[in-house]
Design a protein around this motif. Structure first.
Motif, PDB file in Angstrom:
ATOM      1  N   LEU A   1      14.018  47.987  14.619  1.00  0.00           N
ATOM      2  CA  LEU A   1      14.423  48.540  15.905  1.00  0.00           C
ATOM      3  C   LEU A   1      15.727  49.302  15.751  1.00  0.00           C
ATOM      4  N   PRO A   2      15.935  50.361  16.533  1.00  0.00           N
ATOM      5  CA  PRO A   2      17.192  51.111  16.441  1.00  0.00           C
ATOM      6  C   PRO A   2      18.388  50.237  16.781  1.00  0.00           C
ATOM      7  N   GLU A   3      19.490  50.418  16.038  1.00  0.00           N
ATOM      8  CA  GLU A   3      20.735  49.724  16.361  1.00  0.00           C
ATOM      9  C   GLU A   3      21.379  50.384  17.573  1.00  0.00           C
TER      10      GLU A   3
ATOM     11  N   VAL B   1      17.884  58.534  11.595  1.00  0.00           N
ATOM     12  CA  VAL B   1      17.449  58.272  10.217  1.00  0.00           C
ATOM     13  C   VAL B   1      16.693  56.957  10.080  1.00  0.00           C
ATOM     14  N   ASP B   2      16.469  56.243  11.179  1.00  0.00           N
ATOM     15  CA  ASP B   2      15.804  54.942  11.088  1.00  0.00           C
ATOM     16  C   ASP B   2      14.451  55.016  10.399  1.00  0.00           C
ATOM     17  N   ALA B   3      13.676  56.031  10.741  1.00  0.00           N
ATOM     18  CA  ALA B   3      12.339  56.138  10.163  1.00  0.00           C
ATOM     19  C   ALA B   3      12.405  56.380   8.657  1.00  0.00           C
ATOM     20  N   LEU B   4      13.422  57.096   8.196  1.00  0.00           N
ATOM     21  CA  LEU B   4      13.597  57.309   6.757  1.00  0.00           C
ATOM     22  C   LEU B   4      13.899  55.994   6.049  1.00  0.00           C
ATOM     23  N   ALA B   5      14.698  55.135   6.706  1.00  0.00           N
ATOM     24  CA  ALA B   5      15.076  53.860   6.090  1.00  0.00           C
ATOM     25  C   ALA B   5      13.870  52.963   5.871  1.00  0.00           C
TER      26      ALA B   5
ATOM     27  N   LYS C   1      22.892  40.872  22.180  1.00  0.00           N
ATOM     28  CA  LYS C   1      22.414  40.908  23.562  1.00  0.00           C
ATOM     29  C   LYS C   1      21.294  41.932  23.754  1.00  0.00           C
ATOM     30  N   SER C   2      21.471  43.110  23.191  1.00  0.00           N
ATOM     31  CA  SER C   2      20.493  44.178  23.404  1.00  0.00           C
ATOM     32  C   SER C   2      19.127  43.805  22.850  1.00  0.00           C
ATOM     33  N   VAL C   3      19.124  43.237  21.648  1.00  0.00           N
ATOM     34  CA  VAL C   3      17.852  42.866  21.023  1.00  0.00           C
ATOM     35  C   VAL C   3      17.197  41.725  21.784  1.00  0.00           C
ATOM     36  N   LEU C   4      17.987  40.726  22.188  1.00  0.00           N
ATOM     37  CA  LEU C   4      17.412  39.607  22.939  1.00  0.00           C
ATOM     38  C   LEU C   4      16.935  40.054  24.316  1.00  0.00           C
ATOM     39  N   THR C   5      17.607  41.012  24.914  1.00  0.00           N
ATOM     40  CA  THR C   5      17.128  41.573  26.178  1.00  0.00           C
ATOM     41  C   THR C   5      15.770  42.229  25.978  1.00  0.00           C
ATOM     42  N   ALA C   6      15.641  43.011  24.913  1.00  0.00           N
ATOM     43  CA  ALA C   6      14.349  43.635  24.613  1.00  0.00           C
ATOM     44  C   ALA C   6      13.282  42.574  24.377  1.00  0.00           C
ATOM     45  N   ALA C   7      13.651  41.499  23.670  1.00  0.00           N
ATOM     46  CA  ALA C   7      12.687  40.422  23.398  1.00  0.00           C
ATOM     47  C   ALA C   7      12.205  39.785  24.698  1.00  0.00           C
ATOM     48  N   LEU C   8      13.138  39.456  25.601  1.00  0.00           N
ATOM     49  CA  LEU C   8      12.743  38.844  26.870  1.00  0.00           C
ATOM     50  C   LEU C   8      11.896  39.798  27.702  1.00  0.00           C
TER      51      LEU C   8
ATOM     52  N   GLY D   1       6.949  53.315  14.378  1.00  0.00           N
ATOM     53  CA  GLY D   1       6.714  53.054  15.797  1.00  0.00           C
ATOM     54  C   GLY D   1       7.372  51.757  16.208  1.00  0.00           C
ATOM     55  N   LEU D   2       7.702  51.644  17.483  1.00  0.00           N
ATOM     56  CA  LEU D   2       8.418  50.472  17.977  1.00  0.00           C
ATOM     57  C   LEU D   2       7.492  49.334  18.367  1.00  0.00           C
TER      58      LEU D   2
END
Length: 519
Positions: free
Chosen positions: A227-229, A278-282, A11-18, A489-490
């Motif tokens: 994108l961050p989880e 740690v997202d940017a490290l990944a 839901k969160s990712v699809l909300t961001a997409a919309l 960057g996002l």
């Protein structure tokens, strides 16, 4: 409004997409989630705390995050209780029955926040929580169908096909909804599909006949989105299970032209918080980031990161009972006593991780611990790897911060979210390494390769992240890269997400539901 048949349906990712699609189409749009339960949070420019997912959704709208976008945030600090944050500020720790009694008051605040935000934008994209079919929660719901009813929102029900049983979950959810709730559902969206979507046609047709609701799209699995989880479920599914041997850590020369990989182990605490640090490290081509939960998984990494925690004392106790505390102490001893080039790993603590690295942690006001439930004591010895002492204060520090890493001389930008007040107990052993631009230290280090900071998001800084990785490379016997190779960057990720979802979703149908024409 996007609701789901389960938690982690996407839901969160699809909300961001919309949000990004509607922005691209020329509308003023903002996200809204009445109540979020998450340990990943973010600080708004005016010093309020909201869920990290809503901050990402705000970025999709090219807006600054705003407490009105997530008026109620629950941060679990035990199995039966949470810190309750309303309009960005904590109002106290509540157990389940206490919070249930408080919900009527919370919903009044939610509605006020919604009305205020809606008055400023053409469209709000709402997100639900969990599932609207949780019949034990429906009587005091403030985030799913009751919120949709208040906002007069059309609901798209999202189901994760990767979990299996997706059509049963859609039909079953509809069966458990009351008539007025079913009337709010405008259609279904299948998420995370792999393969030829036309193979689903018979099942889609059957489900539509059974429920009377159409499918508005089948969204494919979008890998390496960047994108961050939102929560630890996604985090653990994403990084868990990676077990890499030291002799297998290699990377082919590619566009970055880099050979060799450093091994970074992230400790998966029971009450892990803000693991998106740690997202940017990944995303770096010469970093292997893996999760460890047991001493046997630790191996010989180049760096160990202790992340944030919503229950520092409880997680300290878990480190000891799991054996990881002894393993970390052995790592520190190996680095101190080593005469070879590598020795033990660098040990890094962020926020709660910094507090655990110190000599002692005290929680006299029970802001994190739950003494009434007998779950944890109000003070305890830390790992003793930094000469610092932390006392949890009644007031929470919430601030956006610019700072400098003194050893590299590089700028940092991030945010603080903590109750702890940390002081150095032995300045001859421990010194400041991260200093806020307005003066106070918010990070400490010593000569044993141990350091920690309160600054969330510090690894998002490209130059600092590369300097940190290069220091690990040199210690490992690899040449430093000396340049940024994976800018973090996002914006590019949000545009890729919007492109993929736009191609999969019937946006004409979405606009018809909104009663407006695309611009």
């Amino acid at each position: 409004m996007l609701q789901g048949t389960s938690s982690n349906a996407g839901k969160s990712v699809l909300t961001a997409a919309l949000c990004r699609i509607l922005l691209q189409d020329g509308f003023s749009v903002a996200p809204f989630k009445a109540q979020n339960m998450a340990l990943n949070s973010f600080v708004t420019p005016d010093g309020r705390e909201i869920g990290r997912a809503q901050a990402v959704q705000a970025a999709a709208c090219r807006l600054e995050p705003d407490a009105r976008m997530n008026p109620v945030l629950l941060k679990p600090n035990s199995d039966t209780g949470s810190q309750v944050i309303v309009m960005g500020h904590p109002v106290g720790n509540m157990r389940v029955k206490e919070y249930t009694a408080y919900k009527a008051q919370a919903f009044s605040t939610v509605c006020t926040a919604y009305d205020s935000l809606a008055a400023e934008h053409d469209i709000l994209v709402l997100e639900g929580a969990g599932s609207p079919a949780e019949i034990n929660l429906k009587a005091h719901d403030i985030v799913n169908m009751r919120m949709a009813q208040y906002a007069r929102a059309k609901v798209l029900l999202v189901a994760d096909i990767d979990r299996g049983g997706v059509f049963a979950s859609l039909v079953g959810t509809m069966e458990l909804l009351d008539g007025w709730e079913r009337d709010l559902v405008a259609g279904f969206v299948l998420n995370r599909f792999r393969g030829d979507a036309s193979l689903l046609d018979p099942a889609l047709a059957y489900t539509t006949r059974r429920t009377g609701k159409p499918f508005l799209g089948v969204v494919p699995e979008i890998t390496a989105l960047g994108l961050p989880e939102e929560d630890s479920v996604s985090f653990r599914e994403g990084l868990g299970g990676r077990t890499l041997r030291r002799d297998a850590l290699r990377i082919e020369a590619g566009t970055a032209g880099i050979a060799g990989v450093v091994d970074i182990a992230l400790v998966d605490l029971p009450h892990i918080a803000n693991f998106t640090d740690v997202d940017a490290l990944a995303g770096e081509p010469d970093v292997s980031l893996r999760v460890v939960r047991h001493p046997g998984e630790l191996g010989q990494p180049d760096c160990v990161i202790l992340p944030g925690s919503k229950n520092t004392l409880g997680d300290l106790a878990w480190l000891r009972t799991s054996g990881l505390a002894d393993a970390l102490l052995a790592c520190a001893d190996a680095r101190t006593g080593s005469s070879d080039k590598l020795g033990g790993p660098e040990i890094v603590g962020i926020c709660g991780g910094l507090q655990m690295l110190g000599q002692r942690v005290e929680d006299p006001h029970s802001v994190e611990s739950d003494r009434a439930a007998g779950l944890v004591c109000s003070s305890g010895a830390g790992l003793g790897l930094l000469a610092v002492h932390t006392v949890m204060g009644a007031d929470k520090v919430l601030a956006r911060v610019t700072a400098t890493h003194t050893e590299f001389g590089l700028p940092l930008r991030g945010y603080e979210i903590h109750h702890g007040q940390t002081r150095v107990t032995d300045s001859s052993e421990t010194r400041a390494c991260v200093v806020a631009d307005d003066g106070p230290p918010i990070g400490y280090t010593n000569d044993r390769g141990v350091w920690g900071t309160y600054l969330h998001g510090l690894f998002d800084a490209d130059a600092f992240r590369r300097a940190f990785i290069d220091r690990l490379r040199v210690r490992r016997g690899l040449p430093p890269v000396g340049r940024v190779v994976a800018p973090y960057g996002l914006e590019p990720a949000l545009d890729r997400l919007a492109d993929a979802v736009r191609a999969a979703l019937d946006m004409e149908a979405v606009y018809r539901l909104l009663g407006i024409a695309p611009r």
